[in-house]
Design a protein around this motif. Structure first.
Motif, mmCIF file in Angstrom:
data_model
loop_
_atom_site.group_PDB
_atom_site.id
_atom_site.type_symbol
_atom_site.label_atom_id
_atom_site.label_comp_id
_atom_site.label_asym_id
_atom_site.label_seq_id
_atom_site.Cartn_x
_atom_site.Cartn_y
_atom_site.Cartn_z
ATOM 1 N N GLU A 41 0.123 4.536 4.727
ATOM 2 C CA GLU A 41 0.679 5.886 4.774
ATOM 3 C C GLU A 41 1.993 6.003 4.031
ATOM 4 O O GLU A 41 2.386 7.083 3.635
ATOM 5 N N GLY A 42 2.695 4.901 3.863
ATOM 6 C CA GLY A 42 3.965 4.953 3.144
ATOM 7 C C GLY A 42 5.065 5.612 3.922
ATOM 8 O O GLY A 42 5.804 6.418 3.378
ATOM 9 N N ARG A 43 5.154 5.302 5.222
ATOM 10 C CA ARG A 43 6.184 5.916 6.036
ATOM 11 C C ARG A 43 7.514 5.172 5.932
ATOM 12 O O ARG A 43 8.563 5.780 5.782
ATOM 13 N N CYS A 44 7.458 3.843 6.037
ATOM 14 C CA CYS A 44 8.708 3.106 6.215
ATOM 15 C C CYS A 44 9.470 2.964 4.910
ATOM 16 O O CYS A 44 10.667 2.772 4.922
ATOM 17 N N ARG A 45 8.822 3.068 3.800
ATOM 18 C CA ARG A 45 9.438 2.979 2.469
ATOM 19 C C ARG A 45 10.116 1.624 2.246
ATOM 20 O O ARG A 45 11.173 1.562 1.628
ATOM 21 N N LEU A 48 8.863 -0.673 -1.526
ATOM 22 C CA LEU A 48 9.113 0.012 -2.797
ATOM 23 C C LEU A 48 9.025 -0.929 -3.997
ATOM 24 O O LEU A 48 9.396 -2.096 -3.908
ATOM 25 N N ASN A 60 0.554 2.532 -1.093
ATOM 26 C CA ASN A 60 -0.411 3.612 -1.290
ATOM 27 C C ASN A 60 -0.392 4.192 -2.706
ATOM 28 O O ASN A 60 -0.881 5.283 -2.920
ATOM 29 N N THR A 61 0.163 3.451 -3.665
ATOM 30 C CA THR A 61 0.097 3.904 -5.047
ATOM 31 C C THR A 61 -0.974 3.098 -5.764
ATOM 32 O O THR A 61 -0.942 1.870 -5.748
ATOM 33 N N GLN B 160 -0.431 12.515 0.208
ATOM 34 C CA GLN B 160 -0.147 11.641 -0.934
ATOM 35 C C GLN B 160 -0.866 12.196 -2.163
ATOM 36 O O GLN B 160 -2.035 12.531 -2.123
ATOM 37 N N TYR B 300 8.563 11.996 8.849
ATOM 38 C CA TYR B 300 7.500 11.085 8.391
ATOM 39 C C TYR B 300 8.080 9.811 7.815
ATOM 40 O O TYR B 300 7.716 8.712 8.201
ATOM 41 N N CYS B 301 8.983 9.932 6.851
ATOM 42 C CA CYS B 301 9.465 8.727 6.173
ATOM 43 C C CYS B 301 10.914 8.428 6.539
ATOM 44 O O CYS B 301 11.674 9.307 6.919
ATOM 45 N N THR B 302 11.255 7.182 6.396
ATOM 46 C CA THR B 302 12.570 6.718 6.835
ATOM 47 C C THR B 302 13.739 7.403 6.133
ATOM 48 O O THR B 302 14.637 7.902 6.803
ATOM 49 N N PRO B 303 13.794 7.417 4.799
ATOM 50 C CA PRO B 303 15.025 7.879 4.144
ATOM 51 C C PRO B 303 15.415 9.293 4.536
ATOM 52 O O PRO B 303 16.577 9.563 4.813
ATOM 53 N N ARG B 305 14.379 11.106 7.223
ATOM 54 C CA ARG B 305 14.617 11.277 8.653
ATOM 55 C C ARG B 305 15.966 10.678 9.067
ATOM 56 O O ARG B 305 16.803 11.349 9.655
ATOM 57 N N THR B 341 13.754 7.675 -2.920
ATOM 58 C CA THR B 341 12.717 6.948 -2.182
ATOM 59 C C THR B 341 11.952 7.791 -1.181
ATOM 60 O O THR B 341 11.117 7.266 -0.475
ATOM 61 N N TYR B 343 9.314 10.442 0.621
ATOM 62 C CA TYR B 343 7.865 10.545 0.475
ATOM 63 C C TYR B 343 7.455 11.831 -0.224
ATOM 64 O O TYR B 343 6.585 11.837 -1.071
#
Lengths: 565, 370
Positions: A41-45, A48, A60-61, B160, B300-303, B305, B341, B343
Motif C-alpha cells: 500500500e505504500g503507507r509507511c514510506r 523509498l 508498489n511502483t 495508486q 494514510y502515509c507517514t510524512p 500525517r 515523499t 503518497y
C-alpha cells in the motif's frame, strides 16, 4: 526488460515491482508496512528509492523499461530516516525484538527529535490495542479486510487522530470480531496483542515456584506450538522442540506437564463416531469440525443456519480441561478449584473459548489460564531459562501419551486426516494399512478430495482462512460434501494468532512439515489405538457418544446477536 | 460574463449530426484545458478513455480554501453545466454520470435536481442518467481517485496511479473526471464566439470587493488584485491553501499564468487568490494553513500525517517566541521532505505554502527565533 539499479544492469519482468526485482538481485531495501502476504500500500514510506530524480516507494511502483533506480543515495537515506523518525516519535517504548527496532538500528536513528502525544486505550476483549505503540502501518486492517475478510477494523478519524478501530468504536467484545488474532500476528510493533487472560492468575503462574497455596498446577501444550516455540529463541522455523519445551515448563514450576494431543485424540474419537452416526442416518451432513473457536464465533455471528451441521464436540483444549477437572482431580485427590489447568495455545481465540460460561464441568472453569506461544516465550525469557541448552524431557502420564493423529491437529487438513483414520476403522471394522491420506494435505485455501471407504465415496473439504470459509459458504459449495474441516487461520493452528512473529508462507510451510515429521515418527498413528484413550473410556467415560461423554465432551451453539445496535 | 451566457441547449442541439469522434476533435481543436488547476487538455482526456462501461464524474467538490468559482457557476447557470455533461457523455458514450457535490454545498442540490428534471427530454435522447452524490466534507475528495473511493462507499483515500482512472476507475471501469468549470465551458465551444482565454478567478482576503471575476490569462497581478479593491497595501498573495504564496510588491507586474507562477515556487491551481494586507503575520498565516492540512490529512502515509503535525508544533513554538534557528531549519527540511515523499497530491502540496513563505519571508521567521 532491462533496468538499472545503482548503475548495475538487471533483468526484470513486466509487472514486477521495484522491490521484488531488488530482493531477487540481493539489493537491500528496508521495508516496514510491506509484507509478502499482503497487498503493498505504500503507507509507511520507508522503502523509498530514487527514480528520475523523484522519490517513489519501491513496494508498489512497477518497473518500466530502462528505468534507472538508485537505492542508496544520500537523499534516499535521509528521507527514509526522517520518515521512520516521524513514525517512532509517537511510540512509547520499543522492545529490541520488534521489527521496528531492528529497522531503527539499521537506519541509524539514535535520538528522536519529537515528543509523544497519544494516550493508551485498552479494550477488554482477548485482543487489546495500545495506541501508544501503533504506527498505522495498516497491516492489521489489510489482514482483516483482504485475508480474513471480516472487515471489522478500518482506519477511523483523519490526520493525526487516525487510528485503526472498529466501526463506531464498538468494543471488540461486542463486534463481529472472531478473535482469530491475525491482526496481532502481523503487527510489527506489538500494538495489537493478546490480553493477559486473567492477570492475577498469570502472575500466579509466573511466580508459581514461590507461592503455592495447596494449588496443583498442570499444563497442556497444543499440538502446533512445539514446531514454533523455538523461533522465539532464535531457532530455525520448523524445529521441533517438544523435549525442551517440556523441561522448560517443569522449570517454570508446573507439577505435571501434559499434552493437548491427548485431548485431540479424544476429540477425534468423539467426532469420528459422530460422523459415522450421521452418515448412517444421513442427517445433518456435512459434518463441520468444531475445534476452532474463531470459526465457531464466526458461524454463530454470521451463519447461524450452519450451527446444526457443526459437530457438537468441544475443542481439544476444553475436552482436556473437562477430563482434568473431573477424572484427574478425583484420581489424585485434589479439589477441582485447587487444580489449576493452564493451557499453552497458538491461538488468541482460545482465551475467549475458555471464558465461556458453559465451559464449567465441575463448578469452576475447565481451563483456568490460557497462554499464547508468545506469552510462554516471554515467561521463559523472564525466568532466565536458557532454552536452547535445555535437555529433552518427556510428558507425564497418563495424558502425555498421544497418537500421530493428534499431533497433526495443528495443521490444515490434519483434523480431516486423523478423523478419516478413525472413521475408516469404524466403518469397515478392518485395520487401516496405509494411514497417510495424502489427498487432504496441502496449502491451498480450499481443497477437496474423494475418499473411498468400503465402496462408499466420501467427499471431504478442507478450508483454512476465514476469507476462504466465507467464500465456501456463500458460494453454496459446502452442501455437496460429507465432511468439512474449517480453520480460521491461514495454514491452521501453525499460522495461529498467538504464534511467534513474523509469519510468512515459507515459515508456515516449515512448521507444517515439522508436524507431519512428528506424526511419521510416532508408533501409534491412529487415535483409537492410543492405550491411554482406551483406558479412560474403560474407567470413566464408558463409550463414545455415551451419556457421560455427551455431558463432558459435547457442547451447544447458539445464535449471537450483535449487542450494540 | 461569458460563463453566464444562457445556452438553452443550443450547443447540445448542434452536436447531433456529428459523430463522437468529431465532437472530441472539435473540443481538442478549441484548446479547452482542465480548469481545476491540472491544465490537462480536455479533448485528449476524453480520447484516452479505455474500453468498458464508461462513467463521467463532474468534480464539484470544491474544497480548496479561497475557491468558489464552481459554486458561482452552479448557482447562476446550472443548466450550462448539465448541458456540458450531456455533450461530454455523448462524446464518450457514457450513460451514467455523477455530480460529486461538496457536502457544504448541499443547498445547491435541489436546484441541480430541478434543472436535471427540466432537461430530461434532452438527456433521454442520449440515454443519460445523472446522479448527484453528496460528499461528507473531506478536502481529500477533491482528488480524482479519492472521489472514486467515496462514490464506491469507501473511506476516501487516493489510489495508486497508474492505473489511471481513464482505464480503471469507478467500479473498475474507465472513468472521466472533469471539473465544473471545464464542463460548463463545453457547450460554449459549440455555440461559437467562445474566448479560450477567459477564466474565472476567485478573489478573497483583505479586499473591499471579494468575489468571482472573469479575467484573461496573462493579466498583470496588479490588475487582477485591483479589481477586488484592496483595503490596505497587499503584502502577499496566497494561491489557495495548497498553492503557496508570492510577495506582492516584488511581482506586481508579473503576468499571471500557470508557468510564471510555478517558476516562482508557487502553484496557480484553481486560480484562487487570497490577498493578505500589510499588517498580516506570515508565521500566523502559515500556522493557520498548517492547521487546515492537519485537519484534512487522511492519515494514510507517514510524512503527511506525522510531518504536518510536527510542523504545526514547530510553528507554534516559533510564534510563541521559543523557537531556535535549528527549529526553523528542521521545519524547512520537513517541508521539503513532505513534498517529496508523500503518497498523494494533497500530501505533497501540503507544505508548498511553507516552502514559499520561508523562501520569501525568512527574516520574519528569524525575527521570532531566538
Amino acid at each position: 526488460m532491462q533496468i538499472k539499479i545503482n548503475g548495475k544492469e538487471v533483468k526484470a519482468k513486466e509487472g514486477e515491482t521495484i522491490l521484488e526485482v531488488a530482493r531477487r538481485n540481493k539489493i537491500y531495501i528496508p521495508t516496514l508496512c510491506y509484507h509478502p502476504d499482503l497487498k503493498p500500500e505504500g503507507r509507511c514510506r520507508v522503502c523509498l528509492v530514487e527514480v528520475n530524480k523523484k522519490l517513489v516507494t519501491s513496494c508498489n511502483t512497477k518497473v518500466e523499461n530502462k528505468m534507472e533506480i538508485f537505492t542508496n543515495t544520500k537523499r534516499v537515506l535521509e528521507a527514509r530516516r526522517l520518515n521512520l523518525e516521524l513514525l517512532l516519535s509517537n511510540v512509547s517504548y520499543i522492545r529490541k525484538d520488534f521489527e521496528v527496532a531492528k529497522l531503527a538500528k539499521e537506519l541509524g536513528i539514535r535520538k528522536i527529535r519529537f515528543k509523544k502525544y497519544v494516550d493508551i486505550s485498552k479494550g477488554r476483549a482477548p485482543i487489546e490495542k495500545d495506541n501508544h505503540k501503533c504506527i498505522l502501518c495498516g497491516r492489521c486492517v489489510q489482514v482483516c479486510q483482504n485475508i480474513q475478510k471480516i472487515n471489522n477494523i478500518d482506519f477511523v478519524n483523519r490526520g493525526i487522530f487516525t487510528e485503526a478501530n472498529t466501526p463506531f468504536n464498538i468494543p471488540l467484545k461486542y463486534s463481529p470480531c472472531t478473535f482469530c488474532g491475525q491482526c496481532a500476528l502481523y503487527c510489527p510493533e506489538n500494538a495489537l496483542r493478546e490480553r493477559a487472560f486473567n492477570e492475577k492468575l498469570v502472575k500466579y503462574v509466573e511466580n508459581m515456584d514461590l507461592v503455592r497455596d495447596n494449588k496443583f498446577f498442570i499444563v497442556q501444550t497444543a499440538p502446533s506450538i512445539r514446531a514454533s516455540l523455538g523461533e522465539i529463541f532464535g531457532m530455525e522455523p520448523g524445529t521441533l522442540v517438544t523435549g525442551k519445551m517440556v523441561s522448560a515448563l517443569r522449570k517454570i514450576g508446573f507439577d505435571k506437564v501434559f499434552d493437548t494431543d491427548f485431548g485431540a485424540d479424544l476429540t477425534i474419537i468423539e467426532e469420528a463416531n459422530e460422523f459415522v452416526e450421521r452418515i448412517k442416518k444421513n442427517k445433518n451432513l456435512p459434518l463441520i469440525t468444531s475445534c476452532c473457536p474463531s470459526w465457531i464465533k464466526f458461524a454463530e455471528d454470521t451463519y447461524p443456519f450452519l450451527l446444526k451441521n457443526i459437530s457438537t464436540c468441544k475443542s481439544p483444549q476444553q475436552m482436556f480441561g473437562a477430563i482434568a477437572k473431573t477424572y484427574y482431580a478425583k484420581k489424585i485427590g485434589v479439589k477441582p478449584e485447587n487444580l489449576i489447568v493452564v493451557s499453552v495455545m497458538p491461538c488468541i481465540s482460545k482465551k475467549f473459548e475458555a471464558e465461556k460460561l458453559e465451559m464449567k464441568s465441575a463448578g469452576c472453569p475447565d481451563v483456568d489460564v490460557v497462554l499464547t506461544t508468545r506469552e510462554l516465550g516471554r515467561i521463559i525469557e523472564k525466568k532466565k531459562i536458557k532454552f536452547a541448552k535445555l535437555k529433552d524431557d518427556e510428558f507425564d502420564l497418563p495424558f502425555g501419551l498421544s497418537s500421530g493423529g493428534g499431533a497433526i491437529f495443528g495443521v490444515t487438513g490434519g483434523v480431516t486426516e486423523s478423523a478419516l483414520r478413525v472413521a475408516y476403522e469404524l466403518l469397515t471394522g478392518e485395520k487401516l494399512k496405509n494411514v497417510d491420506f495424502r489427498q487432504v494435505r496441502g496449502f491451498e485455501g480450499i481443497r477437496d478430495a474423494n475418499i473411498k471407504i468400503k465402496n462408499k465415496n466420501l467427499r471431504v473439504a478442507i478450508v483454512h482462512g476465514l476469507g476462504n470459509i466465507r467464500e465456501m459458504i456463500e458460494s453454496g459449495r459446502w452442501k455437496k460434501y460429507h465432511f468439512i474441516e474449517m480453520m480460521a487461520c491461514p495454514g491452521g493452528c501453525i499460522g495461529g494468532g498467538g504464534q511467534p512473529r513474523p509469519t510468512t508462507k515459507e515459515i508456515r510451510k516449515k512448521r507444517m512439515d515439522a508436524l507431519y515429521r512428528q506424526d511419521k515418527n510416532k508408533e501409534i498413528r491412529v487415535a483409537s489405538h492410543n492405550p491411554a484413550i482406551k483406558k479412560i473410556y474403560k474407567e470413566f467415560l464408558g463409550k463414545p457418544l455415551g451419556e457421560k461423554s455427551k455431558k463432558l465432551l459435547h457442547t451447544k451453539y447458539k445464535k449471537r446477536r450483535p449487542k450494540y445496535f | 460574463m461569458q460563463i453566464l451566457r444562457k445556452s438553452e441547449w443550443e450547443g447540445f442541439k448542434k452536436i447531433f449530426g456529428m459523430s463522437r469522434k468529431e465532437v472530441i476533435k472539435r473540443v481538442k481543436e478549441s484548446g479547452l484545458k482542465g480548469k481545476s488547476g491540472s491544465n490537462f487538455p480536455t479533448g485528449l482526456k476524453w480520447e484516452l478513455m479505455g474500453k468498458g462501461i464508461r462513467y463521467l464524474i463532474c468534480n464539484a467538490d470544491e474544497g480548496e480554501p479561497g475557491t468558489f468559482k464552481d459554486r458561482f457557476i452552479m448557482e447562476k447557470n446550472p443548466s450550462l453545466l448539465i448541458e456540458g455533461i450531456a455533450i461530454a457523455s455523448y462524446a464518450m458514450d457514457v450513460h451514467k454520470a455523477f455530480i460529486y457535490l461538496r457536502g457544504e454545498y448541499s443547498y445547491i442540490k435541489p436546484k441541480l435536481e430541478r434543472v436535471i428534471k427540466q432537461s430530461e427530454k434532452y438527456l433521454k435522447k442520449i440515454n443519460l442518467k445523472i446522479n448527484i452524490n453528496l460528499g461528507a466534507g473531506s478536502y481529500l475528495c477533491g482528488e480524482e481517485t479519492a472521489i472514486l473511493e467515496s462514490i464506491e462507499g469507501k473511506r476516501p483515500v487516493a489510489r495508486q496511479k497508474p492505473p489511471y482512472p481513464s482505464d480503471v476507475g469507478l467500479y473498475g471501469e474507465p472513468t472521466c473526471i472533469n471539473n465544473v468549470e471545464t464542463l460548463a465551458n463545453v457547450p460554449l465551444i459549440f455555440l461559437g464566439k467562445w474566448n479560450n482565454k477567459l477564466e474565472l478567478y476567485s478573489l478573497s482576503g483583505d479586499l473591499k470587493n471579494p468575489g468571482v471575476y472573469e479575467i484573461e490569462t496573462g493579466t498583470n497581478l496588479k490588475q487582477i488584485v485591483s479589481l477586488g479593491k484592496p483595503k490596505t497595501e497587499p503584502k502577499v498573495i496566497y494561491f489557495g491553501a495548497s498553492g503557496g504564496c508570492i510577495p506582492y510588491k516584488k511581482f506586481e507586474n508579473l503576468s499571471v499564468n500557470c508557468k510564471t507562477i510555478s517558476e516562482r515556487g508557487a502553484m496557480l491551481g484553481p486560480r484562487s487568490l487570497i490577498v493578505c494586507g500589510k499588517d498580516r503575520s506570515i508565521v500566523e498565516f502559515s500556522k493557520i494553513i498548517t492547521e487546515f492540512f492537519l485537519h484534512e490529512s487522511c492519515g494514510y502515509c507517514t510524512p503527511c500525517r506525522e510531518g504536518n503535525f510536527r510542523i504545526w508544533e514547530l510553528l507554534k513554538k516559533i510564534e510563541e517566541g521559543n523557537g531556535k534557528k535549528s527549529d526553523l531549519k528542521l521545519m524547512e527540511k520537513l517541508a521539503h521532505h513532505i513534498g517529496e515523499t508523500s503518497y498523494c497530491a494533497l500530501g505533497s502540496s501540503s507544505t508548498t505554502h511553507l516552502k514559499c513563505a520561508i523562501k520569501y519571508f525568512k527574516e520574519e521567521f528569524l525575527r521570532l527565533c531566538r
